[in-house]
Scaffold this motif. Structure first.
Motif, PDB file in Angstrom:
ATOM      1  N   GLU A 188     -12.684 -20.011  22.823  1.00  0.00           N
ATOM      2  CA  GLU A 188     -11.737 -19.061  22.288  1.00  0.00           C
ATOM      3  C   GLU A 188     -11.961 -17.725  23.303  1.00  0.00           C
ATOM      4  OE1 GLU A 188     -10.333 -17.963  20.138  1.00  0.00           O
ATOM      5  OE2 GLU A 188      -9.358 -19.899  19.303  1.00  0.00           O
ATOM      6  N   ILE A 189     -13.128 -18.497  24.171  1.00  0.00           N
ATOM      7  CA  ILE A 189     -13.744 -16.711  25.033  1.00  0.00           C
ATOM      8  C   ILE A 189     -13.814 -17.445  26.265  1.00  0.00           C
ATOM      9  CG2 ILE A 189     -15.037 -15.486  23.277  1.00  0.00           C
ATOM     10  CD1 ILE A 189     -17.430 -16.589  24.774  1.00  0.00           C
ATOM     11  N   LYS A 190     -13.483 -18.491  26.847  1.00  0.00           N
ATOM     12  CA  LYS A 190     -14.242 -19.286  28.236  1.00  0.00           C
ATOM     13  C   LYS A 190     -12.542 -18.484  29.312  1.00  0.00           C
ATOM     14  CE  LYS A 190     -12.695 -23.792  30.044  1.00  0.00           C
ATOM     15  NZ  LYS A 190     -12.318 -25.139  30.175  1.00  0.00           N
ATOM     16  N   TYR A 217     -15.911 -13.778  13.652  1.00  0.00           N
ATOM     17  CA  TYR A 217     -17.264 -13.402  14.391  1.00  0.00           C
ATOM     18  C   TYR A 217     -17.034 -12.352  15.076  1.00  0.00           C
ATOM     19  CZ  TYR A 217     -21.066 -17.041  13.478  1.00  0.00           C
ATOM     20  OH  TYR A 217     -21.788 -18.133  13.218  1.00  0.00           O
ATOM     21  N   LYS A 218     -17.539 -11.485  15.475  1.00  0.00           N
ATOM     22  CA  LYS A 218     -17.112 -10.146  16.407  1.00  0.00           C
ATOM     23  C   LYS A 218     -17.387 -10.454  17.763  1.00  0.00           C
ATOM     24  CE  LYS A 218     -16.686  -5.333  17.245  1.00  0.00           C
ATOM     25  NZ  LYS A 218     -16.506  -4.209  16.697  1.00  0.00           N
ATOM     26  N   VAL A 219     -16.955 -11.236  18.888  1.00  0.00           N
ATOM     27  CA  VAL A 219     -17.903 -11.558  20.049  1.00  0.00           C
ATOM     28  C   VAL A 219     -17.467 -10.882  21.590  1.00  0.00           C
ATOM     29  CG1 VAL A 219     -18.217 -13.392  21.667  1.00  0.00           C
ATOM     30  CG2 VAL A 219     -18.348 -14.144  19.130  1.00  0.00           C
ATOM     31  N   LYS A 220     -18.244  -9.987  21.973  1.00  0.00           N
ATOM     32  CA  LYS A 220     -18.833  -9.697  23.186  1.00  0.00           C
ATOM     33  C   LYS A 220     -18.938 -10.134  24.117  1.00  0.00           C
ATOM     34  CE  LYS A 220     -19.808  -5.236  25.721  1.00  0.00           C
ATOM     35  NZ  LYS A 220     -20.188  -3.734  25.530  1.00  0.00           N
ATOM     36  N   GLU A 249     -19.444 -24.389  19.458  1.00  0.00           N
ATOM     37  CA  GLU A 249     -18.011 -25.099  20.275  1.00  0.00           C
ATOM     38  C   GLU A 249     -16.691 -23.889  20.755  1.00  0.00           C
ATOM     39  OE1 GLU A 249     -18.218 -26.875  22.870  1.00  0.00           O
ATOM     40  OE2 GLU A 249     -19.994 -27.721  22.622  1.00  0.00           O
ATOM     41  N   LYS A 250     -16.175 -23.767  19.200  1.00  0.00           N
ATOM     42  CA  LYS A 250     -14.920 -23.816  19.274  1.00  0.00           C
ATOM     43  C   LYS A 250     -14.727 -21.611  19.871  1.00  0.00           C
ATOM     44  CE  LYS A 250     -11.092 -21.263  16.484  1.00  0.00           C
ATOM     45  NZ  LYS A 250      -9.870 -22.167  17.573  1.00  0.00           N
ATOM     46  N   ILE A 251     -15.890 -21.044  19.563  1.00  0.00           N
ATOM     47  CA  ILE A 251     -16.678 -19.657  20.103  1.00  0.00           C
ATOM     48  C   ILE A 251     -15.919 -19.904  21.495  1.00  0.00           C
ATOM     49  CG2 ILE A 251     -18.231 -17.598  20.079  1.00  0.00           C
ATOM     50  CD1 ILE A 251     -19.066 -17.942  18.462  1.00  0.00           C
ATOM     51  N   THR A 263     -14.913  -8.293  27.748  1.00  0.00           N
ATOM     52  CA  THR A 263     -13.571  -8.186  26.402  1.00  0.00           C
ATOM     53  C   THR A 263     -14.557  -8.154  25.618  1.00  0.00           C
ATOM     54  OG1 THR A 263     -12.237  -9.883  27.702  1.00  0.00           O
ATOM     55  CG2 THR A 263     -12.442  -9.575  25.473  1.00  0.00           C
ATOM     56  N   GLU A 264     -14.073  -7.847  24.376  1.00  0.00           N
ATOM     57  CA  GLU A 264     -14.672  -8.443  22.885  1.00  0.00           C
ATOM     58  C   GLU A 264     -13.794  -8.506  21.843  1.00  0.00           C
ATOM     59  OE1 GLU A 264     -16.026  -4.729  20.754  1.00  0.00           O
ATOM     60  OE2 GLU A 264     -16.827  -3.451  22.729  1.00  0.00           O
ATOM     61  N   LYS A 265     -13.496  -9.958  21.503  1.00  0.00           N
ATOM     62  CA  LYS A 265     -12.405 -10.529  20.276  1.00  0.00           C
ATOM     63  C   LYS A 265     -13.297 -11.036  19.057  1.00  0.00           C
ATOM     64  CE  LYS A 265     -10.052 -14.314  21.969  1.00  0.00           C
ATOM     65  NZ  LYS A 265      -9.106 -15.412  22.406  1.00  0.00           N
ATOM     66  N   GLU A 266     -12.557 -11.207  17.889  1.00  0.00           N
ATOM     67  CA  GLU A 266     -12.442 -11.346  16.966  1.00  0.00           C
ATOM     68  C   GLU A 266     -12.270 -12.980  17.225  1.00  0.00           C
ATOM     69  OE1 GLU A 266     -12.352  -8.989  13.112  1.00  0.00           O
ATOM     70  OE2 GLU A 266     -11.039  -9.810  12.825  1.00  0.00           O
ATOM     71  N   ILE A 267     -12.680 -13.904  16.320  1.00  0.00           N
ATOM     72  CA  ILE A 267     -12.680 -15.393  16.022  1.00  0.00           C
ATOM     73  C   ILE A 267     -12.898 -15.734  14.771  1.00  0.00           C
ATOM     74  CG2 ILE A 267     -13.473 -17.888  16.993  1.00  0.00           C
ATOM     75  CD1 ILE A 267     -14.810 -16.142  19.862  1.00  0.00           C
ATOM     76  N   VAL A 268     -11.790 -16.445  14.227  1.00  0.00           N
ATOM     77  CA  VAL A 268     -12.440 -16.989  13.212  1.00  0.00           C
ATOM     78  C   VAL A 268     -12.493 -18.493  12.999  1.00  0.00           C
ATOM     79  CG1 VAL A 268     -10.576 -17.407  10.812  1.00  0.00           C
ATOM     80  CG2 VAL A 268     -11.141 -15.013  12.104  1.00  0.00           C
ATOM     81  N   ILE A 269     -13.392 -18.633  12.000  1.00  0.00           N
ATOM     82  CA  ILE A 269     -14.064 -20.183  12.450  1.00  0.00           C
ATOM     83  C   ILE A 269     -12.963 -20.763  10.432  1.00  0.00           C
ATOM     84  CG2 ILE A 269     -15.858 -21.553  12.259  1.00  0.00           C
ATOM     85  CD1 ILE A 269     -15.766 -19.405  14.859  1.00  0.00           C
ATOM     86  N   PRO A 270     -12.191 -21.037  10.936  1.00  0.00           N
ATOM     87  CA  PRO A 270     -12.044 -22.025  10.050  1.00  0.00           C
ATOM     88  C   PRO A 270     -13.440 -22.315   8.659  1.00  0.00           C
ATOM     89  CG  PRO A 270     -11.275 -23.148  11.832  1.00  0.00           C
ATOM     90  CD  PRO A 270     -12.024 -22.006  11.919  1.00  0.00           C
TER      91      PRO A 270
END
Length: 228
Positions: free
Chosen positions: A59-61, A139-142, A54-56, A67-74
Motif C-alpha cells: 500500500e505504501i510502495k 493501520y494508520k501508517v506514516k 506485506e499488505k502494508i 505521507t500518512e495513510k490509513e490501511i485496512v487489513i481484511p
C-alpha cells in the motif's frame, strides 16, 4: 531495492488500539510493554514478511516521505479465530496457584498466555486466541523516511539490528570496476553497545542483512577504547 522507515498505530474494527510504534500512545492505551523499544520500524521490500506487513508494504510502495495513510487489513489476511484455543480448567487449578480468577484476567499455561472469559460452576474458561484474531484491522501508517543511497541503507540496517545509530561510525571503500575485490564496509562500534549481552548475535544479523541486500562482501568491525 526499497528501504523504508515507518511509524504506525493499529486498531481493531471496534476501535481498540492493539499495537503502535509510539510509546506515549502505548501508555495512554494501557498496552505499554517495558521490554518493547518504541520507535519507527525499517521495512525492506526484498525481505519476506507476514501477510499483514506485506499488505502494508504494497500500500505504501510508491508513497513519499511524510505521507500518512490509513490501511485496512481484511479479515482473510489476519489470523483466524480458533475455537480449539478456548480451554476449560477446573477452578482448583487456579486455587493451587493462589489465584482468584475473574473475567478479563490473563492466565499463563506453559508459553501460552490466555484471557479468562468466564468463571462459573467451578470451571474457568480461558481463551488463548489473540485479541485481534478473526477481526478486520486498520493501520494508520506514516512514511518517516526512504533510504536511497548505499550509505543511507547502511544506516537503516544499523538501526534495524542495533536499535540505534548513535555513535556508530562507518566508511565504505568503493572498488573500481577494474578491481576484482568487492566493496568493503568498515564500521566502528560504540563502547556502550557492549553492555548488551546479545551484541554478537546483533553483529551476525547485521552482517547477514548487509551481505543479502547490499553489494558489500566484506565487513570489518573495529572497537576503539581510550585509556585515561
Amino acid at each position: 531495492m526499497d528501504f523504508i522507515k515507518i511509524s504506525y498505530t493499529g486498531k481493531t474494527e471496534d476501535g481498540k488500539i492493539f499495537a503502535t510504534t509510539d510509546g506515549k500512545t502505548a501508555k495512554e492505551e494501557e498496552i505499554y510493554d517495558e521490554n518493547t523499544i518504541y520507535k519507527p520500524v525499517i521495512l525492506i521490500y526484498e525481505e519476506s514478511n507476514d501477510k499483514i506487513t506485506e499488505k502494508i508494504k504494497e500500500e505504501i510502495k510508491n508513497e513519499k516521505a511524510g505521507t500518512e495513510k490509513e490501511i485496512v487489513i481484511p479479515k482473510e489476511l489476519n489470523q483466524t479465530y480458533n475455537p480449539k484455543l478456548v480451554q476449560i480448567y477446573p477452578l482448583h487449578v487456579f486455587k493451587k496457584q493462589n489465584l482468584n480468577p475473574f473475567t478479563g484476567m490473563l492466565f499463563k499455561s506453559g508459553e501460552a498466555v490466555g484471557k479468562v472469559i468466564s468463571v462459573a460452576g467451578g470451571r474457568v474458561k480461558v481463551d488463548f486466541n489473540s485479541d485481534i484474531a478473526g477481526k478486520e484491522l486498520i493501520y494508520k501508517v506514516k512514511v518517516e523516511g526512504i533510504a536511497a543511497t548505499t550509505e543511507e541503507k547502511i544506516n537503516y540496517l544499523i538501526e534495524k539490528n542495533f536499535n540505534t545509530t548513535e555513535n556508530f561510525h562507518f566508511n565504505l571503500e568503493k572498488r573500481t570496476k577494474n578491481e576484482k575485490e568487492n566493496n568493503t564496509l568498515n564500521i566502528e562500534l560504540p563502547k556502550n553497545i557492549f553492555i548488551n549481552e546479545l551484541v554478537f548475535k546483533k553483529k551476525q544479523m547485521f552482517v547477514q542483512d548487509v551481505s543479502k541486500y547490499l553489494d558489500i562482501k566484506e565487513i570489518v568491525f573495529t572497537e576503539k577504547w581510550n585509556h585515561k
